[in-house]
Structures are given as structure tokens and as C-alpha cells.
Design an enzyme around this catalytic site. Structure first.
Site, PDB file in Angstrom:
ATOM      1  N   GLU A 101      21.902  18.807  32.315  1.00 18.76           N
ATOM      2  CA  GLU A 101      20.707  19.411  31.733  1.00 18.76           C
ATOM      3  C   GLU A 101      21.036  20.101  30.419  1.00 18.76           C
ATOM      4  O   GLU A 101      22.125  20.653  30.257  1.00 18.76           O
ATOM      5  CB  GLU A 101      20.139  20.470  32.681  1.00 18.76           C
ATOM      6  N   CYS A 114      20.871  25.446  24.976  1.00 21.66           N
ATOM      7  CA  CYS A 114      21.881  25.734  25.989  1.00 21.66           C
ATOM      8  C   CYS A 114      22.416  24.403  26.492  1.00 21.66           C
ATOM      9  O   CYS A 114      21.661  23.611  27.060  1.00 21.66           O
ATOM     10  CB  CYS A 114      21.239  26.543  27.116  1.00 21.66           C
ATOM     11  N   CYS A 121      30.579  21.539  38.656  1.00 24.96           N
ATOM     12  CA  CYS A 121      31.505  22.599  38.229  1.00 24.96           C
ATOM     13  C   CYS A 121      32.475  22.900  39.361  1.00 24.96           C
ATOM     14  O   CYS A 121      32.111  22.815  40.531  1.00 24.96           O
ATOM     15  CB  CYS A 121      30.705  23.860  37.888  1.00 24.96           C
ATOM     16  N   CYS A 125      30.610  29.380  41.833  1.00 25.57           N
ATOM     17  CA  CYS A 125      29.916  30.680  41.894  1.00 25.57           C
ATOM     18  C   CYS A 125      28.785  30.552  42.923  1.00 25.57           C
ATOM     19  O   CYS A 125      28.018  29.584  42.895  1.00 25.57           O
ATOM     20  CB  CYS A 125      29.361  31.064  40.523  1.00 25.57           C
ATOM     21  N   CYS A 128      24.970  29.989  42.049  1.00 23.13           N
ATOM     22  CA  CYS A 128      24.676  28.970  41.040  1.00 23.13           C
ATOM     23  C   CYS A 128      24.456  27.604  41.706  1.00 23.13           C
ATOM     24  O   CYS A 128      25.310  27.137  42.468  1.00 23.13           O
ATOM     25  CB  CYS A 128      25.851  28.901  40.067  1.00 23.13           C
ATOM     26  N   HIS A 222      29.108  39.971  36.022  1.00 22.02           N
ATOM     27  CA  HIS A 222      28.198  40.030  37.178  1.00 22.02           C
ATOM     28  C   HIS A 222      28.472  41.133  38.203  1.00 22.02           C
ATOM     29  O   HIS A 222      27.574  41.522  38.935  1.00 22.02           O
ATOM     30  CB  HIS A 222      28.107  38.690  37.929  1.00 22.02           C
ATOM     31  N   CYS A 339      19.341  26.196  35.777  1.00 20.05           N
ATOM     32  CA  CYS A 339      19.916  26.448  37.088  1.00 20.05           C
ATOM     33  C   CYS A 339      20.452  25.184  37.738  1.00 20.05           C
ATOM     34  O   CYS A 339      20.873  25.198  38.875  1.00 20.05           O
ATOM     35  CB  CYS A 339      18.923  27.141  38.006  1.00 20.05           C
TER      36      CYS A 339
HETATM   37 FE1  SF4 Z   1      30.132  26.877  37.123  1.00 21.52          FE
HETATM   38 FE2  SF4 Z   1      27.748  27.779  37.837  1.00 21.52          FE
HETATM   39 FE3  SF4 Z   1      29.855  29.420  37.867  1.00 21.52          FE
HETATM   40 FE4  SF4 Z   1      28.821  28.545  35.522  1.00 21.52          FE
HETATM   41  S1  SF4 Z   1      27.808  29.870  37.024  1.00 21.52           S
HETATM   42  S2  SF4 Z   1      31.005  28.655  36.099  1.00 21.52           S
HETATM   43  S3  SF4 Z   1      28.205  26.460  36.098  1.00 21.52           S
HETATM   44  S4  SF4 Z   1      29.568  27.608  39.167  1.00 21.52           S
END
Ligand code: SF4
Length: 348
Positions: A101, A114, A121, A125, A128, A222, A339
Site C-alpha cells: 500500500e 507514505c 514485515c 509489532c 500492526c 510507543h 494499516c
Molecule cells: Fe513492521 Fe508494522 Fe512494526 Fe512497522 S509497525 S515495523 S510495519 S510490524
């Protein structure tokens, strides 16, 4: 496969995403004069041509040879969702690996894009959607540049942020090539101040990025409490945020290059004054700013959006303690911008 490619092109080199030194190497390998590399750069990055045939100051023989070994590598998006606030989410196919995206965010006097750097990934996280999809591959520099070049709004862009799908420092060679293409005189020649690269804090790669690139850096923080951060960001185990911050303190952030921290506000997890105080303490001695982000909850997510009053209180606390703190406007909420949902639905 690029828009104008045929199946026989699949093994060819994509020219888009190549830097001037890489094109010089290609020119040398093919027996072209050295200046042909600069001519190719101009066609790729100044004229944004999508056909080798249009590189008319290369000789016919050079164009024919180039056509045998290379393609431009342009690929149009296959989907575009438009938010009522004007934000647009594009979906680009990436080989056999799936989709990424790219989110276009117009504002009064700016337009930010963006972009994504990986399919999925590895960082995992917990909040996410992309992180929950696993890792499906790195994008090439060409596939990253293509997200910028192949949207109709290219000419209106003022800023690029590497905050889409994937961890940029986990695909650093490609990111450095893209930043060079965006900022070098043989590329787009943009100021590095228009580009921000994010990271969760992979220390060795982050150091290399700071040493080799002048673009801004945004670190996803965060939560400044170590154990709580580990609950939402597995990377905290390998690279604790304290070590990340100690590393960043070794650099000078008082110049043109900006250091910022991204802080997504989750209700009841990291949004009270104790967390704000811990953050202030953690950032002592760093010339930086903090961007608060309202969490957009998604289907099945256990995380909730922090209340407007707690966000306001948090922001005021940071500003009162000498840390410039901004709240990023929520954009594209109705299309789940940024997202990973759309790409996730289309993973194949
Ligand atoms: Fe990867 Fe999502 Fe963490 Fe970004 S927020 S590093 S895309 S898991």
C-alpha cells in the site's frame, strides 16, 4: 511485471531504481559511453519516461541493446481507495509476493506520500496489521521508487515518508538508493528535509543510515517503559529503547536533519501522565520532537484508541517539559489508511 513489459521481460533488469553509479556500471558493461549513464538518469528521473524507445539521445543501437537487457520497470497501481478527506490509498502488486500500500495525504500546502518498503514485515509489532501478516519479501529500490512515480499526484508531492508496510532499516541498501535518487542532482534533486525514514530501532542499520544519509529519522517508540514496550514490540528484546536512545545521543541533531519519535496512543496502555513522565526522562539530552498518533483500531485488534482528553493531557505534559510534541491529524480513517488492511486482504 511492468505495465509495458511482456513475459519475456521478466528476467530483464529494471532501470527504475538504479543510481547513477549503477547505471555507469551498466553502461560500462555494455560498451556504452560513460555519459550514456547520465542520459539514462535524466530520462528515468527528470522526464520520468516509461519507455526505453523514448530515450532519444541514446543511439538507436544503444536503445535496441537496452531493450534486450532491461525494462523501465514502471507498474501502475491496481486499486485506489479514496477517503472523504481526500486521502488516497493505492495498491501496487509486487511480483508473486503480494501487494503493498501507498498512501497519498494531501493537506493545505503539502502533500505527503507514505510508501512501503517490504511485503509484510519481520518486526511483528502487536498492534500492526502488517506485522501480523509475516514477512513476504523486500521491495527493490525500483519497486519503492515506482510507488512515487506511478501515482497521478506525483507533481503535487512535497514530502515522502517511509512509514508504510515494512521496516526500512531491514531493507537498507534499497532505502539508501531511493534516498539518493530522491535527493541527488542526477535524480530528483529534492532537499533531504522533504524525506523521513522511520525505524523501530535496529541499531547497526540505523547507525549506517545516519552516517550515509541526510534525510530525517523517525523512531517508533510507543512506550518508554522497557517491559511494556516489549509487550507490543518484540524488537525491544534485541534492541532495548534505552540502547537506541544512547546510540542517538552520539549524534548531533541540532542541524537541518530532524530526529523525531513516533508515539501511538493506546487507551489504558501508554496514555497517562506516568508514561509521559517516563518519556520525558528517556528523551533527556536529545534534540528531538515527539509525534503523537491516534491509534486506528482495526477488526480483531485488542487495542483501543486513547481518549481525546488523555492525548491532550499527554501532549501538554511533553510541551511543558521542553519537548515539542505534535498530534498527527487522523487522515483516511474511513479507508483504513496506513494499516496494511488492503494489502493483507490481497496477499496471495
Ligand atoms: Fe513492521 Fe508494522 Fe512494526 Fe512497522 S509497525 S515495523 S510495519 S510490524
Amino acid at each position: 511485471m511492468g505495465l509495458l513489459d511482456t513475459p519475456a521481460d521478466i528476467m530483464k533488469t529494471d532501470l527504475l531504481g538504479m543510481t547513477l553509479p549503477q547505471l555507469q556500471q551498466l553502461a560500462s558493461d555494455e560498451g556504452f559511453p560513460r555519459f550514456a549513464a547520465k542520459q539514462m538518469c535524466d530520462w528515468l528521473y527528470k522526464h520520468r519516461t516509461d519507455q526505453i524507445d523514448r530515450m532519444t539521445n541514446l543511439s538507436l543501437a544503444q536503445r535496441q541493446r537496452l531493450g534486450e537487457i532491461a525494462t523501465i520497470g514502471r507498474q501502475t497501481p491496481v486499486n485506489c481507495q479514496v477517503s472523504k478527506d481526500g486521502t488516497k490509498k493505492y495498491l501496487f502488486p509486487i511480483g508473486d509476493n503480494g501487494f503493498v500500500e501507498t498512501v497519498y495525504i494531501p493537506d493545505d500546502d503539502r502533500a505527503t506520500l507514505c510508501i512501503s518498503c517490504q511485503v509484510g514485515c519481520k518486526m511483528g509489532c502487536r498492534f500492526c496489521v502488517t506485522g501480523q501478516q509475516g514477512f513476504h519479501g523486500n521491495l527493490t529500490a525500483g519497486q519503492i521508487v515506482n510507488q512515487i512515480f506511478s501515482i497521478p499526484e506525483f507533481d503535487s508531492l512535497t514530502n515522502i515518508v517511509f512509514m508504510g508496510m515494512g521496516e526500512p532499516m531491514d531493507n537498507l541498501d534499497a532505502i539508501l538508493d531511493v534516498c539518493a535518487i530522491l535527493t541527488q542532482p542526477w535524480g530528483l534533486g529534492w532537499s533531504p528535509k522533504r524525506i523521513t525514514v522511520s525505524t523501530v530501532g535496529l541499531i547497526p542499520q540505523m547507525k549506517r543510515y545516519i552516517d550515509e544519509c541526510q534525510c530525517h529519522l523517525a523512531v517508533s517508540l510507543h512506550n518508554a517503559f522497557d517491559r511494556e514496550r516489549l509487550d507490543i514490540m518484540p524488537v525491544q528484546k534485541a534492541y532495548p529503547i534505552r540502547s537506541v536512545l544512547d546510540t542517538l545521543r552520539q549524534y548531533d541533531w541540532s542541524g537541518q536533519r530532524r530526529l523525531s519519535f513516533e508515539y501511538t496512543m493506546f487507551r489504558g496502555l501508554n496514555d497517562d501522565i506516568a508514561h509521559a513522565a517516563q518519556l520525558v526522562e528517556a528523551l533527556q539530552g536529545l534534540d528531538c520532537r515527539v509525534n503523537l498518533i491516534r491509534f486506528h483500531t482495526s477488526p480483531g485488534s485488542p487495542y483501543q484508541t486513547a481518549s481525546p482528553s488523555s492525548i491532550e493531557q499527554f501532549q501538554r505534559f511533553l510541551n511543558n517539559h521542553g519537548i515539542t510534541c505534535t498530534l498527527r491529524a487522523s487522515r483516511g480513517q474511513d479507508i483504513d489508511a496506513a494499516c496494511g488492511l488492503l494489502a493483507g486482504q490481497n496477499l496471495r
